[in-house]
Scaffold this motif. Structure first.
Motif, PDB file in Angstrom:
ATOM      1  N   SER A  29       0.840  -1.208   0.000  1.00  0.00           N
ATOM      2  CA  SER A  29       0.000   0.000   0.000  1.00  0.00           C
ATOM      3  C   SER A  29       0.870   1.251   0.000  1.00  0.00           C
ATOM      4  O   SER A  29       0.840   2.068   0.905  1.00  0.00           O
ATOM      5  CB  SER A  29      -0.932  -0.027   1.218  1.00  0.00           C
ATOM      6  OG  SER A  29      -1.802  -1.126   1.139  1.00  0.00           O
ATOM      7  N   PHE A  30       1.652   1.390  -1.084  1.00  0.00           N
ATOM      8  CA  PHE A  30       2.584   2.511  -1.206  1.00  0.00           C
ATOM      9  C   PHE A  30       2.274   3.375  -2.423  1.00  0.00           C
ATOM     10  O   PHE A  30       3.160   4.029  -2.969  1.00  0.00           O
ATOM     11  CB  PHE A  30       4.026   1.995  -1.290  1.00  0.00           C
ATOM     12  CG  PHE A  30       4.543   1.435   0.006  1.00  0.00           C
ATOM     13  CD1 PHE A  30       4.912   2.271   1.043  1.00  0.00           C
ATOM     14  CD2 PHE A  30       4.662   0.068   0.190  1.00  0.00           C
ATOM     15  CE1 PHE A  30       5.393   1.764   2.242  1.00  0.00           C
ATOM     16  CE2 PHE A  30       5.134  -0.455   1.381  1.00  0.00           C
ATOM     17  CZ  PHE A  30       5.503   0.397   2.419  1.00  0.00           C
ATOM     18  N   SER A  31       1.007   3.365  -2.854  1.00  0.00           N
ATOM     19  CA  SER A  31       0.605   4.151  -4.025  1.00  0.00           C
ATOM     20  C   SER A  31      -0.489   5.126  -3.605  1.00  0.00           C
ATOM     21  O   SER A  31      -1.684   4.802  -3.684  1.00  0.00           O
ATOM     22  CB  SER A  31       0.111   3.226  -5.146  1.00  0.00           C
ATOM     23  OG  SER A  31       1.146   2.379  -5.592  1.00  0.00           O
ATOM     24  N   PRO A  32      -0.123   6.305  -3.145  1.00  0.00           N
ATOM     25  CA  PRO A  32      -1.130   7.262  -2.634  1.00  0.00           C
ATOM     26  C   PRO A  32      -2.231   7.525  -3.655  1.00  0.00           C
ATOM     27  O   PRO A  32      -1.959   7.791  -4.829  1.00  0.00           O
ATOM     28  CB  PRO A  32      -0.304   8.522  -2.361  1.00  0.00           C
ATOM     29  CG  PRO A  32       1.091   8.024  -2.141  1.00  0.00           C
ATOM     30  CD  PRO A  32       1.238   6.854  -3.073  1.00  0.00           C
ATOM     31  N   ILE A  35      -1.988   5.698  -7.104  1.00  0.00           N
ATOM     32  CA  ILE A  35      -1.056   6.060  -8.174  1.00  0.00           C
ATOM     33  C   ILE A  35       0.355   5.586  -7.822  1.00  0.00           C
ATOM     34  O   ILE A  35       0.944   6.056  -6.838  1.00  0.00           O
ATOM     35  CB  ILE A  35      -1.062   7.583  -8.412  1.00  0.00           C
ATOM     36  CG1 ILE A  35      -2.474   8.027  -8.816  1.00  0.00           C
ATOM     37  CG2 ILE A  35      -0.048   7.966  -9.475  1.00  0.00           C
ATOM     38  CD1 ILE A  35      -2.672   9.528  -8.814  1.00  0.00           C
ATOM     39  N   PRO A  36       0.937   4.653  -8.592  1.00  0.00           N
ATOM     40  CA  PRO A  36       2.291   4.184  -8.307  1.00  0.00           C
ATOM     41  C   PRO A  36       3.302   5.325  -8.410  1.00  0.00           C
ATOM     42  O   PRO A  36       3.264   6.120  -9.351  1.00  0.00           O
ATOM     43  CB  PRO A  36       2.545   3.137  -9.387  1.00  0.00           C
ATOM     44  CG  PRO A  36       1.204   2.754  -9.894  1.00  0.00           C
ATOM     45  CD  PRO A  36       0.348   3.974  -9.755  1.00  0.00           C
ATOM     46  N   PRO A  74      -2.567   0.270  -5.514  1.00  0.00           N
ATOM     47  CA  PRO A  74      -2.544   0.888  -6.842  1.00  0.00           C
ATOM     48  C   PRO A  74      -3.747   0.512  -7.702  1.00  0.00           C
ATOM     49  O   PRO A  74      -4.299  -0.579  -7.587  1.00  0.00           O
ATOM     50  CB  PRO A  74      -1.247   0.362  -7.452  1.00  0.00           C
ATOM     51  CG  PRO A  74      -0.971  -0.906  -6.729  1.00  0.00           C
ATOM     52  CD  PRO A  74      -1.468  -0.683  -5.337  1.00  0.00           C
ATOM     53  N   ARG A  75      -4.115   1.442  -8.560  1.00  0.00           N
ATOM     54  CA  ARG A  75      -5.150   1.201  -9.566  1.00  0.00           C
ATOM     55  C   ARG A  75      -4.493   0.892 -10.907  1.00  0.00           C
ATOM     56  O   ARG A  75      -3.359   1.301 -11.154  1.00  0.00           O
ATOM     57  CB  ARG A  75      -6.033   2.438  -9.724  1.00  0.00           C
ATOM     58  CG  ARG A  75      -6.729   2.889  -8.460  1.00  0.00           C
ATOM     59  CD  ARG A  75      -7.810   3.927  -8.773  1.00  0.00           C
ATOM     60  NE  ARG A  75      -7.280   5.088  -9.472  1.00  0.00           N
ATOM     61  CZ  ARG A  75      -6.975   6.248  -8.898  1.00  0.00           C
ATOM     62  NH1 ARG A  75      -7.129   6.403  -7.596  1.00  0.00           N
ATOM     63  NH2 ARG A  75      -6.519   7.256  -9.610  1.00  0.00           N
ATOM     64  N   GLY A  84       1.909   6.156 -14.032  1.00  0.00           N
ATOM     65  CA  GLY A  84       2.797   5.585 -13.027  1.00  0.00           C
ATOM     66  C   GLY A  84       3.243   4.185 -13.392  1.00  0.00           C
ATOM     67  O   GLY A  84       4.420   3.827 -13.236  1.00  0.00           O
ATOM     68  N   TRP A  85       2.325   3.357 -13.894  1.00  0.00           N
ATOM     69  CA  TRP A  85       2.693   2.002 -14.300  1.00  0.00           C
ATOM     70  C   TRP A  85       3.589   2.001 -15.527  1.00  0.00           C
ATOM     71  O   TRP A  85       4.462   1.126 -15.669  1.00  0.00           O
ATOM     72  CB  TRP A  85       1.443   1.164 -14.552  1.00  0.00           C
ATOM     73  CG  TRP A  85       0.807   0.698 -13.287  1.00  0.00           C
ATOM     74  CD1 TRP A  85      -0.422   1.029 -12.786  1.00  0.00           C
ATOM     75  CD2 TRP A  85       1.386  -0.195 -12.319  1.00  0.00           C
ATOM     76  NE1 TRP A  85      -0.635   0.413 -11.585  1.00  0.00           N
ATOM     77  CE2 TRP A  85       0.456  -0.349 -11.269  1.00  0.00           C
ATOM     78  CE3 TRP A  85       2.607  -0.870 -12.241  1.00  0.00           C
ATOM     79  CZ2 TRP A  85       0.707  -1.155 -10.165  1.00  0.00           C
ATOM     80  CZ3 TRP A  85       2.861  -1.667 -11.135  1.00  0.00           C
ATOM     81  CH2 TRP A  85       1.919  -1.808 -10.120  1.00  0.00           C
TER      82      TRP A  85
END
Length: 368
Positions: A29-32, A35-36, A74-75, A84-85
């Protein structure tokens, strides 16, 4: 111990990797706001530099409002998240690595400890995420159709961004698995049924839509599990015949590789044979398989979340099974989460340098 078979190349359709080691998907859970970040890209790049053959991303959710219970998971939809991806896969490729996103819909979930909730109720086949626990809506047939299309769009975006494969998350009590399990699928329409084969309709339609979107030459992986978070001893397919009736239609629908999740890879799936889940899946379908479950450590991964530490363990039993052809690829989770150079150390025979695993590694993106 000879580990040469771990370091043979593997090729299947769009997937061409230098060894048989896969980084297992592990939720971070590091994608605020989904968003990666550049830190996430660096985290995966380090594993590529460490010579992991194939990196499978943490679960990344599809375009359904209630597909996640955590704002920082992340989405895999929307301009910012896909940008981001794109940065992630560019970073992995620059280090000579290969990667696929694990596309995910959580289905009916417990509320997250943070208190965050999606703007619409969770959704699943019957509103349940385990028997007797209702925490969301029963999906309409239109909801189901829209979810299937969202899986397809995510897979198409993965191919467009340059990923080498895509994995559909169909395990561990999340949406697709909630359709499989009689404990959470109480439907009386065409997406339910008394048999596991009948309850597989949703998964089969997801696979077909993903295949339609990515074409015939793009490798599709499907992750499955018999166990559930609510029942570690669960077996949906209790016999070889039931397993064949479950897996064969999904293989025919377009799955190239079955990623067969177990808590301990050495445990046999059925009495009378020491074949594990991945071994049986390969024997039955003829498709490539990935084995996973406490590889390289003496404790199993669910205990890690409760704070249990693990120490490096022998790979002898893994190699015995791999050398006789039980499975094609080996997914490794916690060792790679804690040590980006785990593969290099195994290949070089530097077993004394292997790191153990502690709960602290779950709370950071380890880069060295």
């Amino acid at each position: 111990m000879n580990t040469d078979n771990l370091f043979r190349p593997f090729s299947l359709k769009s997937l061409n990797i230098k060894n048989r080691i896969v980084m297992a998907p592990m939720t971070r859970s590091f994608s605020p706001n989904g968003i990666p970040t550049s830190d996430v890209a660096a985290y995966y790049q380090k594993r590529a530099e460490g010579e992991v053959g194939l990196i499978l991303s943490e679960g990344t959710v599809i375009d359904r409002i209630a597909s996640s219970n955590d704002a920082n998971v992340p989405r895999f939809h929307g301009t910012a998240a896909l940008f981001g991806w794109e940065n992630v896969i560019r970073s992995v490729h620059s280090a000579g690595g290969k990667m696929g996103p694990q596309i995910w819909h959580m289905g009916i979930m417990d509320n997250h400890h943070s208190g965050w909730l999606p703007s619409e109720p969770f959704e699943g086949p019957s509103g349940l995420n385990r028997p007797g626990f209702n925490n969301g809506n029963t999906m309409t047939e239109n909801d189901i159709t829209e979810a299937i299309l969202a899986y397809g769009r995510a897979a198409a975006d993965a191919k467009r961004l340059g990923f080498d494969t895509v994995e559909i998350h169909g395990a561990h009590g999340y949406l697709i698995d909630q359709f499989f399990w009689e404990g959470t699928n109480l439907r009386t329409d065409g997406y339910g049924g008394k048999t596991l084969q009948e309850r597989s309709r949703f998964a089969i339609e997801v696979i077909k839509e993903v295949r339609r979107q990515v074409g015939e030459d793009f490798a599709i992986i499907l992750r499955l599990s018999q166990w559930k978070p609510a029942d570690y001893t669960n077996q949906m397919a209790k016999t070889r015949e039931e397993l064949e009736a479950w897996l064969t239609p999904m293989a025919d629908a377009g799955v190239d590789i079955f990623h067969c999740s177990q808590r301990r890879f050495w445990e046999p799936e059925f009495e009378g044979s020491d074949l594990n889940f991945a071994g049986w899946a390969k024997k039955i379908t003829g498709k490539a398989t990935i084995t996973v479950g406490s590889v390289g450590l003496n404790g199993e991964f669910l205990a890690a979340f409760a704070g249990e530490s693990s120490e490096p363990s022998s790979l002898e039993e893994l190699m015995r099974r791999m050398d006789r052809g039980d499975f094609d690829l080996v997914a490794v989770g916690r060792p790679l989460l804690a040590d980006p150079n785990w593969v290099k150390k195994i290949r070089g025979g530097h077993l004394g340098e292997l790191k153990g695993f502690t709960k602290a590694a779950l709370s950071e993106l380890v880069l060295d």
